[in-house]
Write a protein that holds these residues in place. Structure first.
Motif, PDB file in Angstrom:
ATOM      1  N   ARG A   8      35.585  45.778  25.119  1.00  0.00           N
ATOM      2  CA  ARG A   8      36.268  44.652  25.758  1.00  0.00           C
ATOM      3  C   ARG A   8      37.521  45.139  26.457  1.00  0.00           C
ATOM      4  NH1 ARG A   8      36.537  39.456  21.872  1.00  0.00           N
ATOM      5  NH2 ARG A   8      35.163  38.474  23.355  1.00  0.00           N
ATOM      6  N   LEU A   9      38.067  44.261  27.277  1.00  0.00           N
ATOM      7  CA  LEU A   9      39.362  44.515  27.880  1.00  0.00           C
ATOM      8  C   LEU A   9      40.434  44.336  26.812  1.00  0.00           C
ATOM      9  CD1 LEU A   9      38.946  42.493  31.196  1.00  0.00           C
ATOM     10  CD2 LEU A   9      38.424  44.887  30.775  1.00  0.00           C
ATOM     11  N   ASN A  10      41.627  44.806  27.095  1.00  0.00           N
ATOM     12  CA  ASN A  10      42.745  44.643  26.177  1.00  0.00           C
ATOM     13  C   ASN A  10      43.150  43.165  26.149  1.00  0.00           C
ATOM     14  OD1 ASN A  10      45.570  44.589  25.212  1.00  0.00           O
ATOM     15  ND2 ASN A  10      45.309  46.806  25.190  1.00  0.00           N
ATOM     16  N   GLU A  11      43.498  42.668  24.986  1.00  0.00           N
ATOM     17  CA  GLU A  11      43.862  41.255  24.843  1.00  0.00           C
ATOM     18  C   GLU A  11      45.104  40.877  25.651  1.00  0.00           C
ATOM     19  OE1 GLU A  11      44.135  37.972  21.260  1.00  0.00           O
ATOM     20  OE2 GLU A  11      43.541  40.036  20.813  1.00  0.00           O
ATOM     21  N   LYS A  12      45.970  41.846  25.916  1.00  0.00           N
ATOM     22  CA  LYS A  12      47.158  41.592  26.730  1.00  0.00           C
ATOM     23  C   LYS A  12      46.790  41.224  28.167  1.00  0.00           C
ATOM     24  CE  LYS A  12      50.072  44.909  24.281  1.00  0.00           C
ATOM     25  NZ  LYS A  12      50.778  46.195  24.469  1.00  0.00           N
ATOM     26  N   SER A  13      45.569  41.548  28.586  1.00  0.00           N
ATOM     27  CA  SER A  13      45.147  41.242  29.961  1.00  0.00           C
ATOM     28  C   SER A  13      45.109  39.726  30.199  1.00  0.00           C
ATOM     29  CB  SER A  13      43.788  41.872  30.269  1.00  0.00           C
ATOM     30  OG  SER A  13      42.770  41.298  29.488  1.00  0.00           O
ATOM     31  N   ILE A  14      44.967  38.935  29.144  1.00  0.00           N
ATOM     32  CA  ILE A  14      44.999  37.473  29.275  1.00  0.00           C
ATOM     33  C   ILE A  14      46.368  37.048  29.808  1.00  0.00           C
ATOM     34  CG2 ILE A  14      44.946  35.283  28.024  1.00  0.00           C
ATOM     35  CD1 ILE A  14      42.990  36.592  26.050  1.00  0.00           C
ATOM     36  N   HIS A  15      47.432  37.579  29.229  1.00  0.00           N
ATOM     37  CA  HIS A  15      48.786  37.220  29.650  1.00  0.00           C
ATOM     38  C   HIS A  15      49.076  37.725  31.064  1.00  0.00           C
ATOM     39  CE1 HIS A  15      49.554  35.739  25.654  1.00  0.00           C
ATOM     40  NE2 HIS A  15      49.164  36.895  25.148  1.00  0.00           N
ATOM     41  N   ALA A  16      48.582  38.919  31.383  1.00  0.00           N
ATOM     42  CA  ALA A  16      48.784  39.458  32.730  1.00  0.00           C
ATOM     43  C   ALA A  16      48.086  38.575  33.760  1.00  0.00           C
ATOM     44  CB  ALA A  16      48.259  40.895  32.803  1.00  0.00           C
ATOM     45  N   MET A  18      47.477  35.404  33.421  1.00  0.00           N
ATOM     46  CA  MET A  18      48.229  34.144  33.506  1.00  0.00           C
ATOM     47  C   MET A  18      49.415  34.278  34.452  1.00  0.00           C
ATOM     48  SD  MET A  18      48.268  32.723  29.631  1.00  0.00           S
ATOM     49  CE  MET A  18      46.801  32.134  28.824  1.00  0.00           C
ATOM     50  N   ILE A  19      50.085  35.416  34.416  1.00  0.00           N
ATOM     51  CA  ILE A  19      51.203  35.638  35.342  1.00  0.00           C
ATOM     52  C   ILE A  19      50.690  35.705  36.781  1.00  0.00           C
ATOM     53  CG2 ILE A  19      52.960  37.304  36.067  1.00  0.00           C
ATOM     54  CD1 ILE A  19      53.526  37.793  33.127  1.00  0.00           C
ATOM     55  N   GLU A  20      49.550  36.346  36.990  1.00  0.00           N
ATOM     56  CA  GLU A  20      48.944  36.359  38.324  1.00  0.00           C
ATOM     57  C   GLU A  20      48.634  34.930  38.771  1.00  0.00           C
ATOM     58  OE1 GLU A  20      45.562  38.946  38.454  1.00  0.00           O
ATOM     59  OE2 GLU A  20      46.732  40.686  37.844  1.00  0.00           O
ATOM     60  N   GLY A  21      48.188  34.091  37.839  1.00  0.00           N
ATOM     61  CA  GLY A  21      47.927  32.685  38.146  1.00  0.00           C
ATOM     62  C   GLY A  21      49.191  31.944  38.541  1.00  0.00           C
ATOM     63  N   TYR A  65      44.812  28.948  32.344  1.00  0.00           N
ATOM     64  CA  TYR A  65      44.151  28.953  31.043  1.00  0.00           C
ATOM     65  C   TYR A  65      42.713  29.487  31.101  1.00  0.00           C
ATOM     66  CZ  TYR A  65      42.490  27.489  26.492  1.00  0.00           C
ATOM     67  OH  TYR A  65      41.947  27.491  25.249  1.00  0.00           O
ATOM     68  N   PHE A  66      41.863  28.795  31.846  1.00  0.00           N
ATOM     69  CA  PHE A  66      40.431  29.106  31.795  1.00  0.00           C
ATOM     70  C   PHE A  66      40.073  30.481  32.345  1.00  0.00           C
ATOM     71  CE2 PHE A  66      40.308  24.365  31.864  1.00  0.00           C
ATOM     72  CZ  PHE A  66      39.824  24.211  30.571  1.00  0.00           C
ATOM     73  N   LEU A  67      40.504  30.803  33.564  1.00  0.00           N
ATOM     74  CA  LEU A  67      40.111  32.077  34.171  1.00  0.00           C
ATOM     75  C   LEU A  67      40.547  33.291  33.362  1.00  0.00           C
ATOM     76  CD1 LEU A  67      40.592  31.348  37.977  1.00  0.00           C
ATOM     77  CD2 LEU A  67      38.469  31.422  36.683  1.00  0.00           C
ATOM     78  N   PRO A  68      41.793  33.361  32.883  1.00  0.00           N
ATOM     79  CA  PRO A  68      42.173  34.529  32.075  1.00  0.00           C
ATOM     80  C   PRO A  68      41.337  34.672  30.798  1.00  0.00           C
ATOM     81  CG  PRO A  68      44.139  33.377  32.800  1.00  0.00           C
ATOM     82  CD  PRO A  68      42.963  32.518  33.167  1.00  0.00           C
ATOM     83  N   LYS A  69      41.088  33.560  30.120  1.00  0.00           N
ATOM     84  CA  LYS A  69      40.319  33.626  28.874  1.00  0.00           C
ATOM     85  C   LYS A  69      38.850  33.959  29.134  1.00  0.00           C
ATOM     86  CE  LYS A  69      43.318  31.023  25.979  1.00  0.00           C
ATOM     87  NZ  LYS A  69      43.745  31.785  24.859  1.00  0.00           N
ATOM     88  N   TRP A  70      38.292  33.395  30.205  1.00  0.00           N
ATOM     89  CA  TRP A  70      36.894  33.692  30.544  1.00  0.00           C
ATOM     90  C   TRP A  70      36.730  35.163  30.902  1.00  0.00           C
ATOM     91  CZ3 TRP A  70      36.120  28.848  34.065  1.00  0.00           C
ATOM     92  CH2 TRP A  70      35.821  27.750  33.271  1.00  0.00           C
TER      93      TRP A  70
END
Length: 159
Positions: A8-16, A18-21, A65-70
């Motif tokens: 999997r990708l690193n879990e921190k990528s969700i937060h990154a 979100m910032i891009e969002g 929310y949705f795109l980073p988690k997906w």
């Protein structure tokens, strides 16, 4: 299909992501302000602003929310002696298989958002184009580059 051996990708990528969002939403706000100015200056139809504002408001939960988690949940990759497999996409699923002998070079890139979370995007270049593995930690990026280097040496020795 079995997910055996897929990483999997690193879990921190969700937060990154979100910032891009948030940055995307700031761009939408600038567009809305420009449209508002043009509407008041040149008497454009007011429905243009209404539609743009509605679409921007509807995109907020998707970008934040949705795109980073997906992306985190769906993105997978696997590196073997013979190939690199990448699985991505939630509406249109893509399964990419890159033969190890076709990889010309591997690059690790990091922008300001990824740097904040100490993440990298691995870029795999082939003659046909390039493929990315986003949101991996520095250790994982070094590990991926080392694995590909080792497997590429094996292929050179086999030739």
């Amino acid at each position: 299909m079995s997910n055996t051996g897929f990483r999997r990708l690193n879990e921190k990528s969700i937060h990154a992501k979100m910032i891009e969002g948030i940055l995307s939403l700031c761009a939408y706000a600038i567009i809305i302000l420009v449209l508002f100015y043009c509407t008041s200056k040149w008497e454009w139809p007011k429905w243009i602003i209404g539609v743009t504002v509605c679409l921007s408001l509807l995109s907020i939960p998707f970008h934040l929310y949705f795109l980073p988690k997906w992306e985190y949940r769906i993105w997978r990759y696997r590196i073997s002696e013979t190939s690199i497999e990448i699985i991505k996409g939630f509406l249109f699923k893509r399964k990419i298989l890159i033969p190890m002998v076709k990889v010309q070079h591997v690059d690790a890139k990091q922008g300001p958002i990824l740097k904040k979370y100490r993440l990298y995007t691995i870029v795999l270049s082939t003659a046909a184009g390039s493929h990315e593995i986003p949101g991996v930690s520095e250790e994982t990026a070094d590990e991926i580059r080392g694995e590909i280097e080792m497997y590429a040496r094996l292929d050179d020795e086999q030739v």
